[in-house]
Design a protein around this motif. Sequence first.
Motif, short mmCIF file in Angstrom:
data_model
loop_
_atom_site.label_atom_id
_atom_site.label_comp_id
_atom_site.label_asym_id
_atom_site.label_seq_id
_atom_site.Cartn_x
_atom_site.Cartn_y
_atom_site.Cartn_z
N ALA A 1 -32.45 65.68 87.84
CA ALA A 1 -31.59 66.81 87.47
C ALA A 1 -30.42 66.34 86.60
CB ALA A 1 -31.07 67.49 88.75
N SER A 2 -29.84 65.18 86.95
CA SER A 2 -28.74 64.64 86.14
C SER A 2 -29.23 64.29 84.74
CB SER A 2 -28.15 63.40 86.82
OG SER A 2 -27.69 63.71 88.12
N TRP A 3 -30.44 63.76 84.65
CA TRP A 3 -30.99 63.41 83.34
C TRP A 3 -31.15 64.64 82.45
CZ3 TRP A 3 -31.82 59.73 79.99
CH2 TRP A 3 -32.77 59.92 78.99
N ARG A 4 -31.70 65.70 83.01
CA ARG A 4 -31.89 66.92 82.22
C ARG A 4 -30.55 67.49 81.76
NH1 ARG A 4 -36.24 67.61 86.00
NH2 ARG A 4 -34.85 68.71 87.44
N ALA A 5 -29.57 67.48 82.67
CA ALA A 5 -28.25 68.00 82.30
C ALA A 5 -27.61 67.16 81.20
CB ALA A 5 -27.35 68.04 83.54
N LEU A 6 -27.79 65.83 81.28
CA LEU A 6 -27.21 64.96 80.26
C LEU A 6 -27.88 65.16 78.91
CD1 LEU A 6 -25.16 62.74 79.70
CD2 LEU A 6 -26.90 61.06 80.36
N CYS A 7 -29.20 65.37 78.93
CA CYS A 7 -29.91 65.63 77.67
C CYS A 7 -29.38 66.90 77.01
CB CYS A 7 -31.41 65.74 77.93
SG CYS A 7 -32.20 64.18 78.36
#
Length: 536
Positions: free
Chosen positions: A204-210
């Motif tokens: 989830a953090s990865w998607r938000a950062l992208c």
Amino acid sequence: MFLALAVLISLRLLHMKWISRSLASGSKTRPEATSRPRALTHTNPDGSVRETVIIVHGTFAAPEPGNIPWYHPGDASAPEGFISKLDFALQRKGSQAKCWAHCPSDTIFQWSGDNSWIARTQAASELAEYVGKLHARGWRCHIVAHSHGGNVLRQALPNIIVSLGPNQTLGKFVTIGTPFIDTSSPMRERVQRATNNSIEIGQASWRALCLLAAILTAPVGLFVLLILVIISRGIRQTKKPSSGSLDAFWAQSGQVGSFLNSITTTGGILLALGSPKDEAWQILHHIRSLEDPIAVKTGIFKYIISSLGGRISLSENLARIGGAKSFFDLPAAEKPIFFCVHAVFGFLLAVVCGFVVFPEFSLKDPSVLLIIGGSIGLIPLVAAAATALFGHHFHSSLWSPLRWCWYRVSCLKIIPRQMLTYGIRRSAWAVLQAMTMGLEGYQLRLPAVEREPPLRSDLWLYEDIPKAVEERALARRGDWIRHNLSVISETFSSAVITQDDLNLLLRQIEADQSLVHAAYYTDGECIARIADWIAR
């Protein structure tokens, strides 16, 4: 900056993916393990197979100075000993295996024997290391485990299988009288759930950062997103390690799973011999499955109110036993006098309260002091006159209203004690269960106690000991009960049962060879079945 953060998170998620795969494979797989051939073990110069039988003792059965236990090589000189009987039975069936054939008597495997799941877990690690060294020397190892030694063997099995070298075959395993307690699977499931949550949070953090990087770098957003998608292709494929029992752990293991698939047609690798009359299993199983006999079935407030009512009732009954009388015990002719006397008492009490409530009446006034003193002196005089006229029962009933009030006020002092009792009764049984099962400090729900091993069904075979063996053992147990009934009665008659008391009972069960729990290694018919399984 955001691109650097994205790369760091990607590396972290790839690391978590590697951890999840390590959990699923037991963290000990080797690249060549899944394709190695399963051939003969190393042989002696004369061509015979080098086979040995390792015996794993149970709880409270560790060697003691001056005492040769039933599993010790020093017992081989006794023709009636377990080792002599098993070696003879193996020889008759054409097996090359012998008990402790790999070592002198001073290097046999042994563990502390403490009634503790931590001690059993540590012993499982030591057993796996011990067998691994023997595999490296070319020995084919069979293992016979008694009582909680079977739990040691069950926990060590994955690492024992992994320790096999090329061109080696796995030995046969036998558990005798083992109350199986699976403590490792719940702990593994908790670790897997924590890993699952970490992976989900990381993704989830990865998607938000992208998304944030694309918004903040709008001119080159598509180019940045393309790079991030390429980096994260492997991350999106990260799967959560499946939670499950030891079977799921083995099924996902590359090396162990490949081997288990190759032995499904051989009838299993482990024989579990047990009996529903086994004393150790009966104690542990029924203590674990029995509903808490001392727990409070209601809430704490209802329990305290009920306790107060019981205390009041107890006080009243004790007073009546001591001769106290109430209004209802008086004859009909004396009841009007009872009312009149208490009417006088009530009037005097109202007068005294009036002087306290209305401050305009000064207590220094002689008339006021005279009225109060006369009222206080009149009360015992009236009571004494009524007693002389009607008897002691009237005097006792005269004070019954005060006793009624006193019982209800004095019972309030038991509230802290009853709250403590409520907590103890809610938790004492769980503490007793953990003490008996050797699971003190185990932070998860206490596992069940079973006679069948918690493994994949095609890996093991469970058998009850022969009926004739059980009957002979029960006959011996009858004598044991007659000799030891006083010890058991004294233990359970104690006000407080400690862990030492429970350990004493379990220690006697482990050491006494007249019980069903010892029939597995004392009766020739059971020993013959063990030899038959090893020699297959």
